[in-house]
Design a protein around this motif. Sequence first.
Motif, PDB file in Angstrom:
ATOM      1  N   ASN A  59      48.923  40.389  52.110  1.00 21.67           N
ATOM      2  CA  ASN A  59      48.994  40.111  50.662  1.00 21.67           C
ATOM      3  C   ASN A  59      48.131  38.916  50.268  1.00 21.67           C
ATOM      4  N   ILE A  62      44.387  39.978  50.483  1.00 20.18           N
ATOM      5  CA  ILE A  62      44.071  40.838  49.336  1.00 20.18           C
ATOM      6  C   ILE A  62      43.945  40.004  48.060  1.00 20.18           C
ATOM      7  N   ALA A  63      44.894  39.108  47.826  1.00 15.99           N
ATOM      8  CA  ALA A  63      44.846  38.271  46.622  1.00 15.99           C
ATOM      9  C   ALA A  63      43.583  37.416  46.590  1.00 15.99           C
ATOM     10  N   GLU A  64      43.232  36.814  47.724  1.00  9.94           N
ATOM     11  CA  GLU A  64      42.031  35.975  47.783  1.00  9.94           C
ATOM     12  C   GLU A  64      40.766  36.816  47.602  1.00  9.94           C
ATOM     13  N   ALA A  65      40.743  38.002  48.180  1.00  8.25           N
ATOM     14  CA  ALA A  65      39.574  38.877  48.026  1.00  8.25           C
ATOM     15  C   ALA A  65      39.427  39.320  46.568  1.00  8.25           C
ATOM     16  N   LEU A  66      40.523  39.635  45.926  1.00  5.23           N
ATOM     17  CA  LEU A  66      40.456  40.014  44.519  1.00  5.23           C
ATOM     18  C   LEU A  66      40.004  38.840  43.655  1.00  5.23           C
ATOM     19  N   ASP A  67      40.413  37.644  44.015  1.00  6.03           N
ATOM     20  CA  ASP A  67      40.064  36.444  43.261  1.00  6.03           C
ATOM     21  C   ASP A  67      38.609  36.014  43.474  1.00  6.03           C
ATOM     22  N   HIS A  69      35.979  37.882  44.972  1.00  4.33           N
ATOM     23  CA  HIS A  69      34.949  38.927  44.994  1.00  4.33           C
ATOM     24  C   HIS A  69      33.946  38.666  46.125  1.00  4.33           C
ATOM     25  N   LEU A  93      43.996  46.576  52.800  1.00  2.00           N
ATOM     26  CA  LEU A  93      42.833  46.136  52.028  1.00  2.00           C
ATOM     27  C   LEU A  93      42.191  47.306  51.289  1.00  2.00           C
ATOM     28  N   HIS A  96      43.182  49.068  47.759  1.00  2.00           N
ATOM     29  CA  HIS A  96      42.798  48.500  46.471  1.00  2.00           C
ATOM     30  C   HIS A  96      41.393  48.968  46.107  1.00  2.00           C
ATOM     31  N   GLU A  98      39.312  48.018  43.983  1.00  2.00           N
ATOM     32  CA  GLU A  98      38.354  46.936  43.751  1.00  2.00           C
ATOM     33  C   GLU A  98      37.770  46.398  45.048  1.00  2.00           C
ATOM     34  N   LEU A  99      38.438  46.668  46.174  1.00  2.00           N
ATOM     35  CA  LEU A  99      37.988  46.143  47.465  1.00  2.00           C
ATOM     36  C   LEU A  99      37.441  47.241  48.387  1.00  2.00           C
TER      37      LEU A  99
END
Length: 156
Positions: A59, A62-67, A69, A93, A96, A98-99
């Motif tokens: 989690n 994923i949050a850091e990757a979404l933040d 990019h 991962l 999502h 977006e990822l």
Amino acid sequence: MTTLTTSGTTMTSPTPGGRPVIVAGGISDSHTWNLVYLQLLLEEHGHRVVNLGPCVPENLLIAEALDHHPALIVVSSVNGHGYHDGMRTVTRLREHPELAAVPAVIGGKLGICGPCGDEESVALRAAGYDAVFDDSADGVATFTRMLATLPQRALV
């Protein structure tokens, strides 16, 4: 976008623009020296790094990757549980959208009984990793050659 090949794996390199590379240890891996080494290696090749440290829950990654990019996600293992941790991580991962296209690689000591074989490497790539690197001198050299092909951003 450019295409590069690492150990027979075709991978789309990230687009330029200063996006960082995220480095993370597997969820069960408390080692940090490998992550520091990776950060220094990536910075030496002109990349900005977001080092999430050891024992990274999916989690958080994923949050850091979404933040952030990121241009690339690097998962590293020293404890030998990289295969199992890595499968779970990349599966989450890739859930999502977006990822889905963000390049992700895994490397290090991926098995407790020695290096992962071809079957495990194929399974990791099929699960969503763009490349798999073992902890041998050849694995490190191949990873370094891959870095040389990625777009660089001069550090200020």
